[in-house]
Design a protein around this motif. Structure first.
Motif, PDB file in Angstrom:
ATOM      1  N   GLY A 285       0.790  -1.217   0.000  1.00 13.56           N
ATOM      2  CA  GLY A 285       0.000   0.000   0.000  1.00 13.56           C
ATOM      3  C   GLY A 285       0.820   1.263   0.000  1.00 13.56           C
ATOM      4  O   GLY A 285       0.291   2.344  -0.284  1.00 13.56           O
ATOM      5  N   ALA A 286       2.115   1.169   0.319  1.00 14.62           N
ATOM      6  CA  ALA A 286       2.978   2.346   0.267  1.00 14.62           C
ATOM      7  C   ALA A 286       3.391   2.606  -1.180  1.00 14.62           C
ATOM      8  O   ALA A 286       3.476   1.689  -1.993  1.00 14.62           O
ATOM      9  CB  ALA A 286       4.209   2.141   1.140  1.00 14.62           C
ATOM     10  N   THR A 287       3.660   3.859  -1.511  1.00 17.30           N
ATOM     11  CA  THR A 287       4.098   4.195  -2.865  1.00 17.30           C
ATOM     12  C   THR A 287       5.594   3.968  -2.997  1.00 17.30           C
ATOM     13  O   THR A 287       6.336   3.975  -2.004  1.00 17.30           O
ATOM     14  CB  THR A 287       3.793   5.665  -3.191  1.00 17.30           C
ATOM     15  N   ALA A 288       6.051   3.778  -4.223  1.00 17.93           N
ATOM     16  CA  ALA A 288       7.477   3.580  -4.478  1.00 17.93           C
ATOM     17  C   ALA A 288       8.282   4.789  -4.000  1.00 17.93           C
ATOM     18  O   ALA A 288       9.394   4.640  -3.464  1.00 17.93           O
ATOM     19  CB  ALA A 288       7.706   3.342  -5.969  1.00 17.93           C
ATOM     20  N   ALA A 289       7.716   5.987  -4.148  1.00 16.40           N
ATOM     21  CA  ALA A 289       8.422   7.203  -3.744  1.00 16.40           C
ATOM     22  C   ALA A 289       8.664   7.241  -2.234  1.00 16.40           C
ATOM     23  O   ALA A 289       9.666   7.803  -1.768  1.00 16.40           O
ATOM     24  CB  ALA A 289       7.632   8.428  -4.179  1.00 16.40           C
ATOM     25  N   GLU A 290       7.767   6.646  -1.468  1.00 17.99           N
ATOM     26  CA  GLU A 290       7.913   6.629  -0.014  1.00 17.99           C
ATOM     27  C   GLU A 290       9.024   5.682   0.445  1.00 17.99           C
ATOM     28  O   GLU A 290       9.560   5.838   1.547  1.00 17.99           O
ATOM     29  CB  GLU A 290       6.591   6.215   0.636  1.00 17.99           C
ATOM     30  N   ILE A 291       9.371   4.717  -0.380  1.00 16.18           N
ATOM     31  CA  ILE A 291      10.332   3.686   0.016  1.00 16.18           C
ATOM     32  C   ILE A 291      11.697   3.859  -0.641  1.00 16.18           C
ATOM     33  O   ILE A 291      12.732   3.536  -0.053  1.00 16.18           O
ATOM     34  CB  ILE A 291       9.771   2.289  -0.346  1.00 16.18           C
ATOM     35  N   ALA A 292      11.718   4.365  -1.867  1.00 19.34           N
ATOM     36  CA  ALA A 292      12.931   4.347  -2.697  1.00 19.34           C
ATOM     37  C   ALA A 292      14.133   4.979  -1.992  1.00 19.34           C
ATOM     38  O   ALA A 292      14.052   6.080  -1.458  1.00 19.34           O
ATOM     39  CB  ALA A 292      12.651   5.055  -4.015  1.00 19.34           C
ATOM     40  N   ARG A 293      15.235   4.238  -1.972  1.00 23.24           N
ATOM     41  CA  ARG A 293      16.533   4.680  -1.450  1.00 23.24           C
ATOM     42  C   ARG A 293      17.605   3.945  -2.248  1.00 23.24           C
ATOM     43  O   ARG A 293      17.355   2.879  -2.814  1.00 23.24           O
ATOM     44  CB  ARG A 293      16.717   4.316   0.031  1.00 23.24           C
ATOM     45  N   SER A 294      18.810   4.445  -2.251  1.00 23.05           N
ATOM     46  CA  SER A 294      19.890   3.686  -2.872  1.00 23.05           C
ATOM     47  C   SER A 294      20.132   2.422  -2.057  1.00 23.05           C
ATOM     48  O   SER A 294      20.115   2.442  -0.828  1.00 23.05           O
ATOM     49  CB  SER A 294      21.170   4.530  -2.919  1.00 23.05           C
ATOM     50  N   GLY A 295      20.340   1.307  -2.759  1.00 22.57           N
ATOM     51  CA  GLY A 295      20.536   0.031  -2.092  1.00 22.57           C
ATOM     52  C   GLY A 295      19.253  -0.677  -1.731  1.00 22.57           C
ATOM     53  O   GLY A 295      19.280  -1.799  -1.225  1.00 22.57           O
TER      54      GLY A 295
END
Length: 519
Positions: A285-295
C-alpha cells in the motif's frame, strides 16, 4: 439440537493443537459446531457468543470442549476429543525409564543449557509473563500467542533489546529459523535470501515463491503485526534486519509489512540502506516514492518481492512485475468469461490469509474495483453485514469475526468453503477468488471438502473460480497435487496471490464491457 461441554481441570494444550482437535471433531456427522479452548474469560465469552456456552464454568487453566449438534453425535465428539487429548505416547529417557516431564521454562533451561529459543503459545493473559521469563533466561522468543496489549509488547521488546535478544511476535504465526519451520510455515529449500516480515501469510507467500523459483531461504523472521506500530517502533524488524546483515549465509534481505508508521518506516529504511546488503522492501500500500533509497529495491507485490530477491541473489536483471499480465492470460480469461451473462459483474474474494485479502483489495482497487470488506484497506468500505456480500466484496475469513469459537480456516476450511459456495450461488457474482495455504499446521487436504461441495453444484453457467495455492512441493500437502485437483474441478489456478487479483479484475473489466461500460 443439543449443546454439550466437558471441562478438564488444569490441563493445558497449545492453541494450534486445540484448533486441530476442534477441526477434527467438527467434521463428525451430526456435529454443527465445535470448539476446544482454554477457559479464559475471553474464550468463555466467545463460547457464549457462539451459542456453545451451556452454563460452562471453567477457570483460565482449564480446558473446555463444547459442541452443538445431534445428541448422540455430541457425546461421540466429546469422547473423541477426550481420546485425542490423552493420546500422546509416553516419552522415554533412552534407558527405559520415563523422561522427566518439563513443566516450566526454568526446568527446560536446566535440562539443556544451550537452549536459546522459546516458542510460547499460551492464552494472551499469560503470554507476556512467559516471554519475560524466557528473556531473563537469555532466550530468544517466538510469541505465537495473541491478545497481548501494545504496552505489554513494548515492555517485552524493550527488555529483549537490552539483552540483545529477538522477540518474534506477539501474534507471530510463521518463522523459519535455521531451516526449522515454526508455526504455520512451509518446507522450503535453504539458500541465501533472508526475510523479516510483519505478516505470517506474507512471509509464507514470499518464502514459497522463492522456493518455486529454485532459490532458498537463510532465515525467515516474523515480527508480529503490531511491531511497526509507532508505539513499538519496529524493534523486532530492526533487530532481524541487523541479524541478517551480520549473517554470512544471507546475501539478500526482504522486508515485508503493511505500511509502517512514518517515523518507524524512516528508521527501518535508513538501517536497511546502511546494512551493506541488497534489500527488497514490500510495504503493502505504500508508494514507491515513499520507500525508494539507494541500495533498496521496491516491490509492489509479495510475489514481486520474491522475484526481485531471487534476481538480486543470482545477479540477473530484474523481472517484469507479476501484475503485467501476458497476452496468453488475457486470451484465456476472455475465453473463460464468454459464457457469463452481462448481469454477473461482482468480484467476490474469500481468503484464509489476511494479507492475501489486503493485497487483493489494493490491486482490485488500483484496477478500478474498490471492494467492501470486513477488513477494508484505505479507500474501501466496511462491509455492513459480514455474512452477506454486496457488490465487489473481499472477505478475510481468518479475522476474529469468523474465528470466535472456531478453528482458523487454514486448519479447518469448512466455514470458508461454505462461503465460497454461497458466493457461487449469488446471481451477481462473476468471479470468486480464494487461497489455499499449505504447510505445517494447515489442513491435511485443504482442497478435498471444497471440491466435494463444488461437485454438488452445477457450475457450467456459473461464476469463474480462481485460486492461488501458497505452498511448496515439499509441504505435507504437496502443492502440485492440490493444484491438479483444483484444475480437474474447473478451477483456474494462478501462480501467486497478486496474479489472482489481476485475473479477477480483468474478468470484471470484461463483464463491464459487455454492458457497454468502462470500469
Amino acid at each position: 439440537m443439543s449443546v454439550m461441554h466437558k471441562v478438564f481441570a488444569n490441563l493445558y494444550q497449545d492453541s494450534v493443537s486445540l484448533m486441530q482437535i476442534s477441526a477434527q471433531i467438527s467434521q463428525l456427522p451430526g456435529i454443527e459446531q465445535a470448539s476446544v479452548v482454554m477457559g479464559t474469560a475471553t474464550n468463555l465469552a466467545q463460547l457464549r457468543d457462539a451459542g456453545l456456552d451451556n452454563g460452562c464454568q471453567a477457570g483460565p487453566n482449564d480446558l473446555v470442549i463444547a459442541v452443538r449438534g445431534e445428541e448422540a453425535a455430541c457425546g461421540a465428539a466429546l469422547e473423541l476429543a477426550h481420546q485425542r487429548l490423552n493420546s500422546k505416547p509416553a516419552e522415554s529417557s533412552g534407558d527405559g525409564t520415563p523422561a522427566l516431564q518439563l513443566v516450566s521454562l526454568e526446568m527446560a533451561a536446566e535440562q539443556q543449557a544451550d537452549i536459546n529459543l522459546a516458542l510460547i503459545s499460551v492464552p494472551g493473559d499469560y503470554a507476556a509473563a512467559e516471554a519475560i521469563k524466557a528473556l531473563h533466561l537469555d532466550m530468544n522468543v517466538m510469541l505465537f500467542s495473541d491478545n497481548v496489549s501494545l504496552a505489554q509488547e513494548k515492555q517485552i521488546k524493550l527488555l529483549a533489546q537490552s539483552k540483545n535478544r529477538l522477540v518474534m511476535g506477539p501474534d507471530c504465526g510463521t518463522a523459519i529459523i535455521n531451516g526449522l519451520p515454526l508455526g504455520f510455515a512451509n518446507v522450503v529449500k535453504p539458500g541465501a535470501i533472508g526475510i523479516v516480515g510483519a505478516s505470517g501469510t506474507g512471509v509464507q507467500e514470499v518464502s514459497c515463491r522463492i522456493d518455486q523459483l529454485g532459490a532458498g531461504i537463510s532465515q525467515a523472521i516474523g515480527t508480529g503485526g503490531h511491531d511497526l506500530h509507532e508505539e513499538i517502533g519496529g524493534i523486532s524488524m530492526l533487530h532481524g534486519l541487523q541479524a541478517l546483515a551480520a549473517d554470512p549465509a544471507t546475501q539478500v534481505i526482504v522486508l515485508i509489512s503493511k505500511p509502517p508508521a512514518r517515523p518507524v518506516a524512516e528508521r527501518i529504511l535508513a538501517q536497511a540502506q546502511a546494512c551493506g546488503k541488497p534489500v527488497v522492501v514490500n510495504f503493502l500500500g505504500a508508494t514507491a516514492a515513499e520507500i525508494a533509497r539507494s541500495g533498496i529495491t521496491v516491490a509492489s507485490t509479495l510475489a514481486d518481492a520474491a522475484e526481485l530477491a531471487v534476481a538480486l541473489a543470482a545477479g540477473t536483471p530484474a523481472p517484469a512485475t507479476v501484475t503485467r499480465l501476458p497476452t496468453a492470460d488475457r486470451e484465456m480469461l476472455q475465453n473463460a468469461s464468454a459464457h457469463l451473462p452481462a448481469s454477473r459483474r461482482a468480484i467476490r474474494g474469500v481468503f484464509a490469509g489476511g494479507t492475501f485479502c489486503y493485497e487483493s483489495q489494493l490491486l482490485c482497487q488500483q484496477q478500478g474495483f474498490p471492494a467492501a470488506s470486513n477488513t477494508p484497506v484505505k479507500g474501501n468500505s466496511q462491509l455492513a453485514d459480514i455474512w452477506r456480500s454486496q457488490g465487489h466484496t473481499l472477505i478475510d475469513m481468518g479475522d476474529d469475526d469468523f474465528t470466535r469459537g472456531r478453528p482458523h480456516p487454514m486448519i479447518d476450511p469448512t466455514l470458508r468453503n461454505q462461503r465460497i459456495v454461497a458466493e457461487l450461488s449469488d446471481a451477481d457474482t462473476a468471479v470468486v477468488l480464494f487461497d489455499l495455504v499449505l504447510g505445517y499446521g494447515a489442513a491435511a487436504e485443504p482442497a478435498t471438502e471444497l471440491l466435494a461441495l463444488l461437485q454438488q453444484n452445477n457450475r457450467e453457467s456459473g461464476p469463474l473460480l480462481i485460486a492461488h495455492v501458497c505452498g511448496t512441493e515439499a509441504d505435507p500437502q504437496q502443492r502440485s497435487r492440490q493444484i491438479a485437483a483444483l484444475r480437474q474441478a474447473g478451477v483456474l489456478v494462478a501462480g501467486c496471490n497478486a496474479e489472482v487479483a489481476m485475473w479477477a479484475s480483468l474478468v470484471a473489466h470484461i463483464q463491464a464491457e459487455k454492458n457497454g461500460e468502462k470500469a
